[in-house]
Motif scaffolding. Sequence first.
Motif, PDB file in Angstrom:
ATOM      1  N   GLU A  65       0.831  -1.192   0.000  1.00 56.57           N
ATOM      2  CA  GLU A  65       0.000   0.000   0.000  1.00 56.57           C
ATOM      3  C   GLU A  65       0.874   1.253   0.000  1.00 56.57           C
ATOM      4  N   GLU A  66       0.691   2.083  -0.989  1.00 57.15           N
ATOM      5  CA  GLU A  66       1.435   3.335  -1.076  1.00 57.15           C
ATOM      6  C   GLU A  66       0.825   4.388  -0.151  1.00 57.15           C
ATOM      7  N   ALA A  67       1.542   5.512  -0.043  1.00 58.37           N
ATOM      8  CA  ALA A  67       1.083   6.575   0.852  1.00 58.37           C
ATOM      9  C   ALA A  67      -0.289   7.089   0.448  1.00 58.37           C
ATOM     10  N   GLY A  68      -0.578   7.135  -0.851  1.00 57.16           N
ATOM     11  CA  GLY A  68      -1.876   7.621  -1.310  1.00 57.16           C
ATOM     12  C   GLY A  68      -3.006   6.631  -1.159  1.00 57.16           C
ATOM     13  N   GLY A  69      -2.710   5.387  -0.770  1.00 59.07           N
ATOM     14  CA  GLY A  69      -3.746   4.385  -0.592  1.00 59.07           C
ATOM     15  C   GLY A  69      -3.851   3.408  -1.733  1.00 59.07           C
ATOM     16  N   SER A  70      -3.123   3.618  -2.827  1.00 57.60           N
ATOM     17  CA  SER A  70      -3.170   2.691  -3.965  1.00 57.60           C
ATOM     18  C   SER A  70      -2.381   1.425  -3.640  1.00 57.60           C
TER      19      SER A  70
END
Length: 358
Positions: A65-70
């Motif tokens: 999970e990336e910082a943006g939620g993707s």
Amino acid sequence: MRSIWNGAISFGLVSIPIKLVNATENHSISFRQIHLADGGRIRYRKVCEIDEQEVTAAEIGKAYEEAGGSMIPITDEDLGALPLPTAKTIEIVAFVPAASIDPLQMDAAYYLSANGVPAAKPYTLLREALKRSRKVAVAKYALRGRERLGMLRVVDDVIAMHGLLWPDEIRSPEGVAPETEVTVRDAELDLADALMDTLGEVDMDSLHDDYREAVEALIAAKAEGRTLEPAEADDSGGKVIDLIAALESSVRAAKEARGEEPGTEEEPADSPGAEVTSLAGRKKSGGTGAKKKAAAAGKKTAAKKSAPSRAPARKTAARSTKKSAAKAGAGTSAKKTTAKSDPKQATKKAAPRKRASA
């Protein structure tokens, strides 16, 4: 035992096929969550947040999970294709003394089993080399999606591997030690040493999980409809007022537990027990045992002081007796002489003596 990982030990140019087996097992009693109203079991279901449908384990994968939620999907094939020499190999990087490994780094333990007949010879070679050198091997390996650090050592005739935490995973103990300055006296250290000597060693095989046995007894009683009597709470902890008295009591209790009778026989002067007793006896604020020892020591000192004074007293009494006898003899002879020369005067002087003696 079922293996959880197959690979090889890389020992220089030597490759030893091995199987990884769990060396420990968990005996803890597990509980289920239930609904208190009706006793129904509470279950966790894995539901997709997009379609709100429950999914099975076969339909579940991994993603980052990336910082943006993707989400970035990562498959097992992606991890297996990583250019790491430790993907399927336990790579030995050094041989060090066992004392150089911090016990805080110790993690899970495994047994390494030779995988196949051809692996028996190099496996035995590594085992005997570790025995003779009295060292342990530090190795790197990959397990469950991450590279790990391990320590190889010999247990009986098997090579065991302890998973190690990376050095940067060990937290600093800053702020954990007592902040106040405390002075520990030699008497307290001597009593602590005496307590450690009294407790002695223990057979590790004789230790068992009392809490687990108590929980099993509770479950059996509940199943039979019985009620167990609650154990009496021990409120002695955390109320130590006199450290010396507490250590002395601990030493006595440890001796009684081992079948010894504290205080029934004198110990040699050079023994640790005798030295500790004398130090405790000097303390004024000690417990009842310390006061008794101090009183006994005072009696002995008084007896030693009074013993030398008896002889001079006897000599002085003997001298005074001799002088009195000499005076009495001289007086008697003088009286006899006076009586012969003057009978009347002798009679007058003798009369008062009769009254005095009467």
